[in-house]
Design a protein around this motif. Sequence first.
Motif, PDB file in Angstrom:
ATOM      1  N   ASP A 343      14.103 -54.042   7.042  1.00  0.00           N
ATOM      2  CA  ASP A 343      15.167 -53.551   7.909  1.00  0.00           C
ATOM      3  C   ASP A 343      15.945 -54.691   8.560  1.00  0.00           C
ATOM      4  OD1 ASP A 343      16.338 -51.174   9.566  1.00  0.00           O
ATOM      5  OD2 ASP A 343      15.714 -52.629  11.083  1.00  0.00           O
ATOM      6  N   ASP A 344      15.297 -55.850   8.767  1.00  0.00           N
ATOM      7  CA  ASP A 344      15.987 -56.976   9.398  1.00  0.00           C
ATOM      8  C   ASP A 344      16.634 -57.924   8.394  1.00  0.00           C
ATOM      9  OD1 ASP A 344      13.757 -58.192   8.345  1.00  0.00           O
ATOM     10  OD2 ASP A 344      13.205 -59.266  10.164  1.00  0.00           O
ATOM     11  N   GLY A 345      16.638 -57.547   7.114  1.00  0.00           N
ATOM     12  CA  GLY A 345      17.327 -58.342   6.105  1.00  0.00           C
ATOM     13  C   GLY A 345      16.461 -59.289   5.314  1.00  0.00           C
ATOM     14  N   PHE A 346      15.199 -59.472   5.690  1.00  0.00           N
ATOM     15  CA  PHE A 346      14.287 -60.331   4.924  1.00  0.00           C
ATOM     16  C   PHE A 346      14.055 -59.725   3.538  1.00  0.00           C
ATOM     17  CE2 PHE A 346       9.925 -60.989   3.449  1.00  0.00           C
ATOM     18  CZ  PHE A 346       9.872 -62.372   3.372  1.00  0.00           C
ATOM     19  N   THR A 347      13.914 -60.603   2.541  1.00  0.00           N
ATOM     20  CA  THR A 347      13.661 -60.124   1.180  1.00  0.00           C
ATOM     21  C   THR A 347      12.447 -60.829   0.589  1.00  0.00           C
ATOM     22  OG1 THR A 347      15.147 -61.785   0.227  1.00  0.00           O
ATOM     23  CG2 THR A 347      16.086 -59.623   0.727  1.00  0.00           C
ATOM     24  N   CYS A 348      11.772 -60.154  -0.312  1.00  0.00           N
ATOM     25  CA  CYS A 348      10.717 -60.812  -1.090  1.00  0.00           C
ATOM     26  C   CYS A 348      10.719 -60.262  -2.505  1.00  0.00           C
ATOM     27  CB  CYS A 348       9.347 -60.681  -0.420  1.00  0.00           C
ATOM     28  SG  CYS A 348       8.454 -59.172  -0.733  1.00  0.00           S
ATOM     29  N   GLY A 349      10.290 -61.102  -3.436  1.00  0.00           N
ATOM     30  CA  GLY A 349      10.290 -60.736  -4.843  1.00  0.00           C
ATOM     31  C   GLY A 349       8.872 -60.551  -5.350  1.00  0.00           C
ATOM     32  N   THR A 350       8.551 -59.357  -5.813  1.00  0.00           N
ATOM     33  CA  THR A 350       7.199 -59.020  -6.251  1.00  0.00           C
ATOM     34  C   THR A 350       7.168 -58.851  -7.763  1.00  0.00           C
ATOM     35  OG1 THR A 350       6.908 -57.800  -4.173  1.00  0.00           O
ATOM     36  CG2 THR A 350       5.282 -57.412  -5.916  1.00  0.00           C
ATOM     37  N   GLY A 389       1.475 -62.740   0.969  1.00  0.00           N
ATOM     38  CA  GLY A 389       2.397 -61.834   1.637  1.00  0.00           C
ATOM     39  C   GLY A 389       3.860 -62.128   1.406  1.00  0.00           C
ATOM     40  N   TYR A 390       4.219 -63.398   1.208  1.00  0.00           N
ATOM     41  CA  TYR A 390       5.642 -63.735   1.083  1.00  0.00           C
ATOM     42  C   TYR A 390       6.274 -63.182  -0.191  1.00  0.00           C
ATOM     43  CZ  TYR A 390       5.214 -67.510  -2.433  1.00  0.00           C
ATOM     44  OH  TYR A 390       5.009 -68.244  -3.581  1.00  0.00           O
ATOM     45  N   VAL A 391       5.449 -62.754  -1.161  1.00  0.00           N
ATOM     46  CA  VAL A 391       5.989 -62.153  -2.378  1.00  0.00           C
ATOM     47  C   VAL A 391       5.569 -60.691  -2.528  1.00  0.00           C
ATOM     48  CG1 VAL A 391       6.129 -64.330  -3.643  1.00  0.00           C
ATOM     49  CG2 VAL A 391       4.063 -62.942  -3.808  1.00  0.00           C
ATOM     50  N   SER A 392       5.060 -60.087  -1.461  1.00  0.00           N
ATOM     51  CA  SER A 392       4.549 -58.733  -1.673  1.00  0.00           C
ATOM     52  C   SER A 392       4.560 -57.836  -0.449  1.00  0.00           C
ATOM     53  CB  SER A 392       3.106 -58.793  -2.188  1.00  0.00           C
ATOM     54  OG  SER A 392       2.235 -59.313  -1.189  1.00  0.00           O
ATOM     55  N   ALA A 393       4.295 -58.388   0.733  1.00  0.00           N
ATOM     56  CA  ALA A 393       3.922 -57.554   1.874  1.00  0.00           C
ATOM     57  C   ALA A 393       5.089 -57.260   2.803  1.00  0.00           C
ATOM     58  CB  ALA A 393       2.782 -58.211   2.645  1.00  0.00           C
ATOM     59  N   THR A 394       6.216 -56.830   2.268  1.00  0.00           N
ATOM     60  CA  THR A 394       7.401 -56.592   3.079  1.00  0.00           C
ATOM     61  C   THR A 394       7.133 -55.527   4.140  1.00  0.00           C
ATOM     62  OG1 THR A 394       8.780 -57.097   1.171  1.00  0.00           O
ATOM     63  CG2 THR A 394       9.841 -55.995   3.026  1.00  0.00           C
ATOM     64  N   GLU A 409      16.942 -63.918  -6.405  1.00  0.00           N
ATOM     65  CA  GLU A 409      15.975 -64.726  -5.679  1.00  0.00           C
ATOM     66  C   GLU A 409      15.692 -64.079  -4.335  1.00  0.00           C
ATOM     67  OE1 GLU A 409      16.193 -69.413  -6.755  1.00  0.00           O
ATOM     68  OE2 GLU A 409      17.831 -68.643  -5.504  1.00  0.00           O
ATOM     69  N   ALA A 410      14.440 -64.147  -3.911  1.00  0.00           N
ATOM     70  CA  ALA A 410      14.061 -63.632  -2.605  1.00  0.00           C
ATOM     71  C   ALA A 410      14.192 -64.729  -1.549  1.00  0.00           C
ATOM     72  CB  ALA A 410      12.634 -63.086  -2.646  1.00  0.00           C
ATOM     73  N   TYR A 411      13.930 -64.376  -0.312  1.00  0.00           N
ATOM     74  CA  TYR A 411      14.180 -65.258   0.846  1.00  0.00           C
ATOM     75  C   TYR A 411      13.556 -66.635   0.687  1.00  0.00           C
ATOM     76  CZ  TYR A 411      14.126 -66.821   5.750  1.00  0.00           C
ATOM     77  OH  TYR A 411      14.274 -67.544   6.905  1.00  0.00           O
ATOM     78  N   TRP A 412      12.266 -66.713   0.312  1.00  0.00           N
ATOM     79  CA  TRP A 412      11.560 -67.987   0.330  1.00  0.00           C
ATOM     80  C   TRP A 412      11.759 -68.834  -0.920  1.00  0.00           C
ATOM     81  CZ3 TRP A 412      10.105 -70.047   4.601  1.00  0.00           C
ATOM     82  CH2 TRP A 412       9.715 -69.248   5.685  1.00  0.00           C
ATOM     83  N   THR A 413      12.177 -68.245  -2.004  1.00  0.00           N
ATOM     84  CA  THR A 413      12.268 -68.996  -3.264  1.00  0.00           C
ATOM     85  C   THR A 413      13.266 -70.155  -3.193  1.00  0.00           C
ATOM     86  OG1 THR A 413      11.685 -66.971  -4.436  1.00  0.00           O
ATOM     87  CG2 THR A 413      12.531 -68.803  -5.744  1.00  0.00           C
ATOM     88  N   PRO A 414      14.498 -69.951  -2.741  1.00  0.00           N
ATOM     89  CA  PRO A 414      15.418 -71.106  -2.660  1.00  0.00           C
ATOM     90  C   PRO A 414      15.016 -72.114  -1.594  1.00  0.00           C
ATOM     91  CG  PRO A 414      16.437 -69.158  -1.698  1.00  0.00           C
ATOM     92  CD  PRO A 414      15.173 -68.700  -2.344  1.00  0.00           C
ATOM     93  N   ARG A 415      14.019 -71.780  -0.809  1.00  0.00           N
ATOM     94  CA  ARG A 415      13.533 -72.699   0.217  1.00  0.00           C
ATOM     95  C   ARG A 415      12.337 -73.511  -0.266  1.00  0.00           C
ATOM     96  NH1 ARG A 415      16.042 -68.435   2.486  1.00  0.00           N
ATOM     97  NH2 ARG A 415      17.197 -68.798   4.430  1.00  0.00           N
TER      98      ARG A 415
END
Length: 533
Positions: A343-350, A389-394, A409-415
């Motif tokens: 809901d706050d815009g964070f994304t993750c790729g599972t 959790g960063y790739v699954s636990a949204t 790409e999800a939030y953490w990948t380009p980082r």
Amino acid sequence: MQSNESVPAWAGALAGIVAGGVALGVAQLASGLVRPEAFPVVAVGDVVVDLSPAPLKEFAIRTFGQNDKAVLVGGVFVVLGLLAAVIGVLARRRTWYGLAGLAGFAVVGVTAVLSRPEAQGVDVLPTLAGVGAGAWALVWLIGRARVAVPAEPVQQAVRDESEAVERPAVMRAGREPMVFDRRRLLTGVAGGVAVAGAATVLGRGLAGRRTVDAARIGVALPRPASPLPALPSGVDFKLNGLSSFVTRNQDFYRVDTALVVPQVDPKTWTLRIHGLVDRPVEITYDDLLKRPLTEADVTLTCVSNEVGGPYVGNARWLGVRMADVLREAGLRSDADMLLSTSDDGFTCGTPLDVVMDGRDALFAIAMNGEVLPVDHGFPVRQVVPGLYGYVSATKWVVDIKVTRFDTDEAYWTPRGWAARGPIKTQSRIDLPKPGATVTAGRTTIAGVAWAQHTGVSAVEVRVDRGEWRQARLAQVPGPDTWRQWALDWDATPGDHTIEVRATDVAGRTQTEDRTPIAPDGATGWHTITVEAA
């Protein structure tokens, strides 16, 4: 505007700080009326989180733990306070200098607020209202600190040819001189502090009333379609200081990017599934509660967990199997990733194959027998055994795009973090504590180990690099939870080094090689030193 140089620097700084407090208090009040996420300090903090390089984020989590967000927000307040003091000092030279500084605050705040993925046009109002109130307070306080006094008469001496004649006193030409009035400034400061405090308290109260606590309390959890049996009696050794098999909700770790916990009303919540599907799906919270519910005992782990770290916990979750919902949408054959959005815009790729391989990947609605806590994702979050959790636990999940890793790409990948994050086998020593002094003689070494989605088959312990000894293992309900272990040790006086390693059901023993948490999780044996006396 005229010079205010009759005001000393310390007074200007004080006026600036109080004006800044008024600005933040009014902004807090306005954000309570608009929405909590529109508070500019939160928006700036979110931007700082997004722009911070991975090593800095790792340092923050490693150093401050779950208090990293509070430290960040506190740091923003400290920086704002220092800048406000500088603005006040500048305003004593020319008032417009201070107003220009506050205008800069407005630009930064509005830019930060509008940069958030969920931003709305009205979100700029708290920043503008706060800066406007701060500008008025600054001018008012500087004005109170300066009072006019009658000009002193000047004695003019005119020498006649024979004698000096003293003419009557006259006033200096020009404006009346201004002097600093400490009393008027301090009474104004007291008023400003009162306004700032009242606005802050009222704003937080308004925001609090907008939370979803009442809605959460009103949720009646349906019974699972196939309830899990009670946990085996031998899952917990019940040793003082050993992590319990079930982590209480209030003790469960929290690591996410949300500075303000999203307040999602279950009455308006929907989950949209789209992308590489034949039939896009949109589900309401009531729809979800009517579906067959599954219980699962699952241990979650954060990728930021150092070897021996605290960011791991185990709970019994209740929810709808993700695979069942995704099949209804009709997955296309070329899809390999689920890009989920909070809901706050964070994304993750599972990885899609993990969710669909039969394990208990859930859209979870409950945790340890109670409705999900707001901090842990109410109304709905993802729980996927075996993945960090960063790739699954949204948490607070509202959208799932079925897509591909080579497309999105999800939030953490380009980082700098890996696109896929399978949990690595790990073990941790809970007893004794690092650096502890134990009584010489028989003592117990104990801890937990995990190897999702495979399971732990053995844990070995060695002291002072001697022989490895097999620890006794507690029972487990399945392969997706951590496992307690314990070993009796006859401690001799002196300093000792204790190491632990685990082996999974597939026969793979965790590596001794130490690697950092980036890009896909830390490795190495947990090692502690103790003294026996």
